[in-house]
Design a protein around this motif. Structure first.
Motif, mmCIF file in Angstrom:
data_model
loop_
_atom_site.group_PDB
_atom_site.id
_atom_site.type_symbol
_atom_site.label_atom_id
_atom_site.label_comp_id
_atom_site.label_asym_id
_atom_site.label_seq_id
_atom_site.Cartn_x
_atom_site.Cartn_y
_atom_site.Cartn_z
ATOM 1 N N LEU A 243 0.823 -1.205 0.000
ATOM 2 C CA LEU A 243 0.000 0.000 0.000
ATOM 3 C C LEU A 243 0.861 1.261 0.000
ATOM 4 O O LEU A 243 0.642 2.179 -0.798
ATOM 5 C CB LEU A 243 -0.921 0.010 1.222
ATOM 6 C CG LEU A 243 -2.129 -0.929 1.173
ATOM 7 C CD1 LEU A 243 -2.721 -1.096 2.567
ATOM 8 C CD2 LEU A 243 -3.193 -0.389 0.213
ATOM 9 N N ALA A 244 1.862 1.303 0.886
ATOM 10 C CA ALA A 244 2.646 2.530 1.073
ATOM 11 C C ALA A 244 3.611 2.795 -0.066
ATOM 12 O O ALA A 244 3.816 3.949 -0.456
ATOM 13 C CB ALA A 244 3.415 2.455 2.392
ATOM 14 N N GLN A 245 4.216 1.746 -0.611
ATOM 15 C CA GLN A 245 5.223 1.934 -1.643
ATOM 16 C C GLN A 245 4.685 1.722 -3.046
ATOM 17 O O GLN A 245 5.357 2.084 -4.015
ATOM 18 C CB GLN A 245 6.404 0.985 -1.393
ATOM 19 C CG GLN A 245 7.152 1.289 -0.107
ATOM 20 C CD GLN A 245 8.374 0.417 0.072
ATOM 21 O OE1 GLN A 245 8.784 -0.304 -0.833
ATOM 22 N NE2 GLN A 245 8.968 0.464 1.254
ATOM 23 N N GLY A 246 3.504 1.145 -3.147
ATOM 24 C CA GLY A 246 2.946 0.878 -4.463
ATOM 25 C C GLY A 246 1.611 1.547 -4.712
ATOM 26 O O GLY A 246 1.506 2.510 -5.465
ATOM 27 N N ALA A 247 0.573 1.056 -4.063
ATOM 28 C CA ALA A 247 -0.790 1.487 -4.377
ATOM 29 C C ALA A 247 -1.002 2.992 -4.191
ATOM 30 O O ALA A 247 -1.543 3.666 -5.075
ATOM 31 C CB ALA A 247 -1.786 0.706 -3.526
ATOM 32 N N CYS A 248 -0.573 3.513 -3.054
ATOM 33 C CA CYS A 248 -0.833 4.933 -2.771
ATOM 34 C C CYS A 248 -0.045 5.864 -3.687
ATOM 35 O O CYS A 248 -0.635 6.741 -4.343
ATOM 36 C CB CYS A 248 -0.536 5.242 -1.303
ATOM 37 S SG CYS A 248 -1.577 4.346 -0.139
ATOM 38 N N PRO A 249 1.284 5.747 -3.766
ATOM 39 C CA PRO A 249 2.019 6.687 -4.612
ATOM 40 C C PRO A 249 1.716 6.549 -6.093
ATOM 41 O O PRO A 249 1.659 7.554 -6.811
ATOM 42 C CB PRO A 249 3.492 6.371 -4.311
ATOM 43 C CG PRO A 249 3.506 5.005 -3.732
ATOM 44 C CD PRO A 249 2.202 4.869 -3.013
ATOM 45 N N ILE A 250 1.496 5.328 -6.573
ATOM 46 C CA ILE A 250 1.235 5.159 -8.000
ATOM 47 C C ILE A 250 -0.122 5.726 -8.375
ATOM 48 O O ILE A 250 -0.291 6.353 -9.427
ATOM 49 C CB ILE A 250 1.367 3.679 -8.398
ATOM 50 C CG1 ILE A 250 2.845 3.280 -8.369
ATOM 51 C CG2 ILE A 250 0.785 3.433 -9.790
ATOM 52 C CD1 ILE A 250 3.100 1.821 -8.635
ATOM 53 N N SER A 251 -1.113 5.544 -7.524
ATOM 54 C CA SER A 251 -2.426 6.136 -7.824
ATOM 55 C C SER A 251 -2.349 7.665 -7.813
ATOM 56 O O SER A 251 -3.006 8.337 -8.613
ATOM 57 C CB SER A 251 -3.483 5.633 -6.839
ATOM 58 O OG SER A 251 -3.109 5.909 -5.496
ATOM 59 N N LEU A 252 -1.517 8.228 -6.925
ATOM 60 C CA LEU A 252 -1.304 9.679 -6.935
ATOM 61 C C LEU A 252 -0.617 10.111 -8.223
ATOM 62 O O LEU A 252 -1.012 11.110 -8.851
ATOM 63 C CB LEU A 252 -0.472 10.098 -5.725
ATOM 64 C CG LEU A 252 -1.180 10.131 -4.378
ATOM 65 C CD1 LEU A 252 -0.173 10.286 -3.240
ATOM 66 C CD2 LEU A 252 -2.206 11.271 -4.322
ATOM 67 N N LEU A 253 0.398 9.379 -8.653
ATOM 68 C CA LEU A 253 1.095 9.713 -9.895
ATOM 69 C C LEU A 253 0.177 9.594 -11.099
ATOM 70 O O LEU A 253 0.290 10.362 -12.055
ATOM 71 C CB LEU A 253 2.304 8.788 -10.068
ATOM 72 C CG LEU A 253 3.506 9.058 -9.162
ATOM 73 C CD1 LEU A 253 4.505 7.905 -9.237
ATOM 74 C CD2 LEU A 253 4.179 10.363 -9.529
ATOM 75 N N CYS A 254 -0.736 8.640 -11.057
ATOM 76 C CA CYS A 254 -1.690 8.462 -12.158
ATOM 77 C C CYS A 254 -2.787 9.520 -12.144
ATOM 78 O O CYS A 254 -3.548 9.632 -13.110
ATOM 79 C CB CYS A 254 -2.322 7.074 -12.092
ATOM 80 S SG CYS A 254 -1.191 5.715 -12.525
ATOM 81 N N GLY A 255 -2.889 10.273 -11.058
ATOM 82 C CA GLY A 255 -3.942 11.272 -10.945
ATOM 83 C C GLY A 255 -5.292 10.686 -10.569
ATOM 84 O O GLY A 255 -6.319 11.378 -10.657
ATOM 85 N N ASP A 256 -5.313 9.439 -10.143
ATOM 86 C CA ASP A 256 -6.559 8.804 -9.716
ATOM 87 C C ASP A 256 -6.722 9.071 -8.220
ATOM 88 O O ASP A 256 -6.391 8.236 -7.378
ATOM 89 C CB ASP A 256 -6.519 7.302 -9.999
ATOM 90 C CG ASP A 256 -7.869 6.615 -9.796
ATOM 91 O OD1 ASP A 256 -8.747 7.231 -9.146
ATOM 92 O OD2 ASP A 256 -8.032 5.476 -10.262
ATOM 93 N N LEU A 257 -7.252 10.254 -7.907
ATOM 94 C CA LEU A 257 -7.308 10.681 -6.514
ATOM 95 C C LEU A 257 -8.354 9.919 -5.711
ATOM 96 O O LEU A 257 -8.234 9.801 -4.492
ATOM 97 C CB LEU A 257 -7.556 12.185 -6.442
ATOM 98 C CG LEU A 257 -6.524 13.057 -7.182
ATOM 99 C CD1 LEU A 257 -6.777 14.528 -6.902
ATOM 100 C CD2 LEU A 257 -5.102 12.670 -6.816
ATOM 101 N N VAL A 258 -9.375 9.414 -6.390
ATOM 102 C CA VAL A 258 -10.382 8.601 -5.699
ATOM 103 C C VAL A 258 -9.753 7.300 -5.214
ATOM 104 O O VAL A 258 -9.913 6.888 -4.056
ATOM 105 C CB VAL A 258 -11.576 8.312 -6.628
ATOM 106 C CG1 VAL A 258 -12.545 7.328 -5.960
ATOM 107 C CG2 VAL A 258 -12.304 9.607 -6.981
#
Length: 216
Positions: A73-88
């Motif tokens: 979650l901390a190193q993958g899911a959260c930062p990558i979704s932020l980088l993708c602009g998928d804020l939801v």
């Protein structure tokens, strides 16, 4: 890196006695899926990166190892979704990380989640509130370790400081990040650090800063 990660995922067999977790603290298959997602994003495959994230989350939940799920979650899911602009999706993953870390008394991962929550506020335009949250949580992370993993937090912090007019502190933040990246050969985020540094020069708007940024 992608070739190595994909090769490992094809051939790895999880030990039945879970000796890998005892030895390495984390499930190695889940770590590799996290890494592969982080590789796919800068290669230009955000959809595939998010698919790898979702698959890794399902696997981590099935395996039932709290530290491995926190890492994914901390190193993958959260930062990558932020980088993708998928804020939801980012909000959902960050809330999951905070809840999971609190339930299992994983203080480091909880601090990491608070940093990511601050980054989400900044991404949504609440820069002042996000900065306050981000700086408070960042103080709880160890300064001597994990820099390559939360380097992106420093990039967001520097850019946000620039947006609120704290350009001197912003330059100091990004310069320290660049120095540490080069000194430790942790170059995962150097391109983004340089982009942020150029943006800070642009915000200054002086002839000298424009020259430093390479703007004609």
């Amino acid at each position: 890196a992608r070739h190595q990660a994909e090769s490992m995922l094809r051939s790895y067999s999880r030990p039945r006695d879970r000796s890998d977790v005892i030895r390495f603290q984390f499930d190695q298959h889940i770590i590799c899926r996290t890494l592969l997602a982080k590789i796919l994003w800068p290669q230009g495959f955000p959809d595939r990166a998010m698919q790898e994230i979702q698959g890794g989350l399902e696997e981590a939940t099935t395996v039932g190892h709290p530290m491995s799920l926190a890492l994914h979650l901390a190193q993958g899911a959260c930062p990558i979704s932020l980088l993708c602009g998928d804020l939801v999706a980012a909000e959902r993953f960050i809330n999951q990380l905070l809840k999971h870390a609190a339930e299992h008394a994983l203080d480091l991962w909880h601090a990491w989640g608070r940093c990511l929550a601050g980054m989400l506020l900044i991404a949504r335009g609440s820069t002042d509130e996000g900065l306050q949250s981000l700086r408070s949580a960042l103080d709880e992370l160890p300064r001597s370790a994990f820099f390559a993993q939360y380097a992106g937090i420093h990039a967001v912090l520097a850019e946000a400081l620039g947006k609120v007019g704290a350009l001197s502190r912003a330059h100091t933040t990004i310069d320290e990040a660049l120095t540490r990246s080069e000194r430790g050969s942790e170059r995962w985020y150097v391109a983004e650090f340089l982009r942020v540094k150029g943006e800070l020069f642009r915000l200054e708007g002086t002839p000298a800063s424009r020259r430093a940024a390479g703007v004609p």
